[in-house]
Design a protein around this motif. Sequence first.
Motif, PDB file in Angstrom:
ATOM      1  N   PRO A 242      -0.525  22.461 -27.325  1.00  0.00           N
ATOM      2  CA  PRO A 242      -0.539  21.931 -25.957  1.00  0.00           C
ATOM      3  C   PRO A 242      -1.616  20.866 -25.810  1.00  0.00           C
ATOM      4  O   PRO A 242      -2.529  20.761 -26.642  1.00  0.00           O
ATOM      5  N   LYS A 243      -1.522  20.087 -24.769  1.00  0.00           N
ATOM      6  CA  LYS A 243      -2.544  19.070 -24.502  1.00  0.00           C
ATOM      7  C   LYS A 243      -3.917  19.713 -24.330  1.00  0.00           C
ATOM      8  O   LYS A 243      -4.936  19.192 -24.794  1.00  0.00           O
TER       9      LYS A 243
ATOM     10  N   ARG B 271     -12.440  24.151 -24.011  1.00  0.00           N
ATOM     11  CA  ARG B 271     -11.177  23.417 -23.946  1.00  0.00           C
ATOM     12  C   ARG B 271     -11.174  22.366 -25.043  1.00  0.00           C
ATOM     13  O   ARG B 271     -12.048  21.502 -25.103  1.00  0.00           O
ATOM     14  N   LEU B 272     -10.194  22.468 -25.937  1.00  0.00           N
ATOM     15  CA  LEU B 272      -9.949  21.418 -26.903  1.00  0.00           C
ATOM     16  C   LEU B 272      -8.875  20.499 -26.335  1.00  0.00           C
ATOM     17  O   LEU B 272      -7.815  20.975 -25.903  1.00  0.00           O
ATOM     18  N   GLU B 273      -9.145  19.222 -26.317  1.00  0.00           N
ATOM     19  CA  GLU B 273      -8.173  18.253 -25.837  1.00  0.00           C
ATOM     20  C   GLU B 273      -7.419  17.687 -27.037  1.00  0.00           C
ATOM     21  O   GLU B 273      -8.002  17.034 -27.907  1.00  0.00           O
ATOM     22  N   VAL B 274      -6.128  17.950 -27.094  1.00  0.00           N
ATOM     23  CA  VAL B 274      -5.296  17.410 -28.164  1.00  0.00           C
ATOM     24  C   VAL B 274      -4.921  15.982 -27.763  1.00  0.00           C
ATOM     25  O   VAL B 274      -4.068  15.759 -26.922  1.00  0.00           O
ATOM     26  N   VAL B 275      -5.587  15.016 -28.366  1.00  0.00           N
ATOM     27  CA  VAL B 275      -5.436  13.613 -27.945  1.00  0.00           C
ATOM     28  C   VAL B 275      -4.287  12.913 -28.655  1.00  0.00           C
ATOM     29  O   VAL B 275      -3.859  11.838 -28.225  1.00  0.00           O
ATOM     30  N   ASP B 276      -3.787  13.501 -29.735  1.00  0.00           N
ATOM     31  CA  ASP B 276      -2.667  12.919 -30.474  1.00  0.00           C
ATOM     32  C   ASP B 276      -1.711  14.048 -30.848  1.00  0.00           C
ATOM     33  O   ASP B 276      -2.012  14.869 -31.711  1.00  0.00           O
ATOM     34  N   GLN B 277      -0.567  14.086 -30.179  1.00  0.00           N
ATOM     35  CA  GLN B 277       0.432  15.120 -30.451  1.00  0.00           C
ATOM     36  C   GLN B 277       1.553  14.606 -31.356  1.00  0.00           C
ATOM     37  O   GLN B 277       2.586  15.251 -31.483  1.00  0.00           O
ATOM     38  N   ASN B 278       1.324  13.467 -32.004  1.00  0.00           N
ATOM     39  CA  ASN B 278       2.327  12.861 -32.872  1.00  0.00           C
ATOM     40  C   ASN B 278       1.999  13.020 -34.352  1.00  0.00           C
ATOM     41  O   ASN B 278       2.418  12.207 -35.177  1.00  0.00           O
TER      42      ASN B 278
END
Length: 247
Positions: free
Chosen positions: A159-160, A144-151
């Motif tokens: 996705p998150k 699982r990669l956690e996308v910590v900044d979607q901006n």
Amino acid sequence: MNLKTNLLTLALVLTFALSSFAQQNTQIRALVFSKTAGFRHQSIPEGVAALKKLGQTHVFNVYTTEDSNHFTDENLAKYDVIILMSTTGTVFNDAQKAAFQKFVQSGKGVVGIHSATDTEYEWPWYNQMIGAYFLAHPRQQTLRLEVVDQNHPATWHLPKNWLWTDELYEFRNINPSIKVLINADETTYEPAKAMGANHPMAWYHEYDGGRVFYTALGHVESAFLDPDFLKHLYGGIWYAAKGKMPK
């Protein structure tokens, strides 16, 4: 000179003129550099081909080389962004290093893909610029990669929680000024040395006058066929070349 020869000459002149016009009006001029002096990733040809295709799709110019002699002030002035496509080892001499630094200091961009962090271990400026040095990796796994900044343009579409399979880098000498975009969730796979909760896998920052984007993803050939990964790369290229970020 007969009519047929005249028409052929005219066609060649028009083709050259249109080609020159297209290059003059391209929105980004990218230099893809894939020289290796250490381990050579077999995904490099797929990566270079994917970057060329991105250029065709998104109307930007891509020039590819493995010749570090291309790194002169005159040559680099032609580009907006340098893309380090899985480079490894010591690939620049002192004059080429100076030209690279001047390029960044002039306000331009750098994109590092995968083993760009496994490059130039004896050059402190490079370490701080690219953001970290490679330390280790376990066997290829899914996590699982956690996308910590979607901006950021490189993560707007993600996705998150992003399920991904790759060779998962761990790092040392991390520049504390990097802005992390994606973090590895070490509870979802078996790391080599383990970095803990703060395990960056993609980041960006401004450095020495320029802009830098790096992604540790892209070891496997299939990554360069994945639409989400390609959008991730293009967003990073666009940021590094243009500096465009949401306010």
